[in-house]
Design an enzyme around this catalytic site. Structure first.
Site: not given
Ligand code: GLN
Length: 542
Positions: A18, A54, A139, A146, A186, A189-190, A380-381, A514, A516
């Protein structure tokens, strides 16, 4: 003519495909070309929206409301080109389209097969909506070999014949491991990875080799010989100290030059890398440092907070400081007092999240920040938890809660069942499916005149990206404002609270969206720049 660069990976995952794509996009831009980046993901989920952080790290949301792979975040941060729904597709989505067509009878009785039906659908997606740019960098997720990836590799193999001669090239990223016992790098692998690629009909034009040690000339020649690639097109890629150095490092090892050469394009255009040099200089020479506590839930996998982490770095770039992040599992604050872990930090950030686990710890962190006058940024949350905290402890609504956690008599945060989008009214209820059913993508917000946020943005109306199912309940506005929590950003119809702040706190802002996701190293998001500025002030107090 739009040219296509297909980027594949081999040997192991997590080599930075990426980043390679994003950095190559940035280098082509630096030569004056326009680019668009997209990702083909072989897994069977229709999109990553339903996957646990996760499993798959952050879900990156685009302006047009797609839930996409986190690599699209890198693409956007490095090139500034906003990603679109049409920039990420999965096997799941491809099969969904095909099965819908099959049920409609669109295949007119044909047997529906991987070749040509799946590959045609992948090719159509790859080529769609690309006429306006010089280069499309595409990409392929996963590694060569796979099972899931085969239809994608087959599709990009076919595209070489479908397109004009010289209209596409293949860049393959591999690993050249160092075997400590032998004190040697090595190349095998490549060699095997390229052999695998060639066995399905793809000959890479440029090979990028990740190594921890300088690639000796002999090894470079050996790789070139065995992989049927020119020596200069074997590009060594050593680790660098910040991801924003990657474009500079790839340029120094000749990546963009070789890519253009593979297209038969000589670099006529002058290369301008000053933007990247400036960013790297700032990151490497900070004039101070601040410590931010991120109180979250997925803190053991930092990919879950990829954009957030980057946006904090960008806030540091804007203020010429290094941002040290302490990742704290919020459940910790459900058994013990926050002070021991938060007293020394210069800012507290509660990021987005889902579900009840750890929520009370986040509420405790918001309370601690409010009472101790430490800068607080709730995203958000994190905004929702700050509002619950204000309702309980300032407005006297003791049982204030979110319906996300079950039935409650005081639905200060509630499920949004109806709202307006560009396409019309969206309607949901608690039983609606989980995939793609949140308030997703860009929505405008109107900022209150004279508020802190209006000053930070220097604007009256803004647009930011959303991904949530629950909302602050407007019915509590009056009581909360009386208690001191100002609703400083609202949806244009005045129905949905988008931002809150306290007047008499050094920096306490909650946002329902969000921010960010839109921050870039060369254009730090104003809220992150301002939050870090407040943290710098805080650091001088203690
Ligand atoms: N769980 C909360 C909702 O669904 C906040 C979601 C989040 O933080 N992206 O509204």
């Amino acid at each position: 003519m739009t040219r296509f660069i297909f980027i594949t990976g081999g040997v192991v995952s997590s080599l930075g495909k990426g980043l390679l794509s994003a950095a190559l996009g940035a280098l082509l831009q630096a030569r004056g070309y326009s680019v668009r980046l997209r990702k083909l993901d072989p897994y069977l989920n229709v999109d990553p929206g339903t996957m646990s952080p996760y499993q798959h790290g952050e879900v990156y949301v685009t302006d047009d409301g797609a839930e996409t792979d986190l690599d699209l975040g890198h693409y956007e941060r490095f090139t500034g080109v906003p990603s679109k729904q049409s920039d990420n597709v999965t096997s799941g989505r491809i099969y969904q389209i095909i099965l819908e067509k099959e049920r409609r009878g669109d295949y007119l009785g044909a047997t529906v097969q991987v070749i040509p039906h799946v590959t045609n659908e992948i090719k159509e997606f790859t080529l769609k909506d690309t006429d306006d740019v010089d280069f499309v960098l595409c990409e392929i997720g996963g590694t060569v070999g796979d099972i899931e990836g085969l239809p994608f590799f087959e599709s990009i193999r076919q595209l070489k014949n479908d397109l004009e001669p010289g209209q596409c090239i293949y860049v393959h990223l591999t690993l050249v491991p160092y075997v400590a016992a032998a004190r040697e790098l090595k190349t095998k692998p490549t060699q095997h990875s390229v052999k695998e690629l060639r066995s399905i009909g793809i000959q890479p034009d440029v090979l990028v080799c990740r190594t921890e040690h300088e690639l000796p000339e002999d090894d470079r020649r050996k790789i070139a010989l065995f992989c049927n690639v020119r020596r200069d097109a074997v590009i060594p890629a050593m680790d660098v100290s910040t991801i924003y150095e990657v474009p500079l490092a790839y340029h120094a090892s000749g990546l963009d030059t070789e890519v253009l050469k593979a297209f038969g394009l000589e670099h006529k255009k002058k290369l301008d890398l000053t933007r990247w040099e400036r960013i790297v200089r700032r990151i490497k020479n900070p004039e101070g440092e601040v410590t931010i506590a991120v109180v979250g839930k997925y803190t053991s996998l930092l990919d879950a907070y990829k954009s957030l982490n980057e946006a904090l770095t960008h806030g540091g770039i804007a203020n010429k400081v290094r941002v040290n992040v302490e990742w704290i599992e919020s459940e910790l604050f459900e058994g013990q007092d926050c002070a021991a872990r938060l007293e020394h930090v210069d800012g507290i950030l509660v990021p987005g999240g889902f579900g009840h686990r750890g929520a009370e710890g986040k509420i405790a962190a918001a309370k601690f920040a409010r009472q101790s006058n430490i800068p607080y940024f709730g995203i958000c949350f994190g905004m929702q938890m700050a509002v619950i905290e204000a309702a309980r402890n300032l407005a006297g609504i003791a049982s204030a809660n979110s319906t996300e956690f079950g039935k409650t008599s005081e639905k200060v945060i509630g499920l949004l069942t109806e709202w307006q989008t560009k396409k019309g009214t969206e309607v949901r209820d608690a039983k609606s499916g989980k995939g793609g059913t949140m308030r997703l993508g860009a929505y405008p917000a109107v900022l209150k005149k004279g508020s802190k946020v209006a000053g930070i943005y220097g604007a009256k109306e803004i647009s930011e990206r959303h991904r949530h199912r629950y909302e602050v309940n407007i019915a509590y506005r009056e009581r909360l404002e009386k208690a001191g929590l100002i609703f400083c950003g609202m949806s244009p119809d005045g129905e949905l609270p988008e931002m809150v702040e306290y007047k008499d706190h050094p920096w306490f802002i909650g946002v329902q969206f969000h921010p960010e996701l839109k921050s870039k190293p060369f254009e730090p998001h104003p809220l992150f720049a301002s939050f870090i500025e407040a943290a710098v002030k805080q650091s001088r107090l203690v």
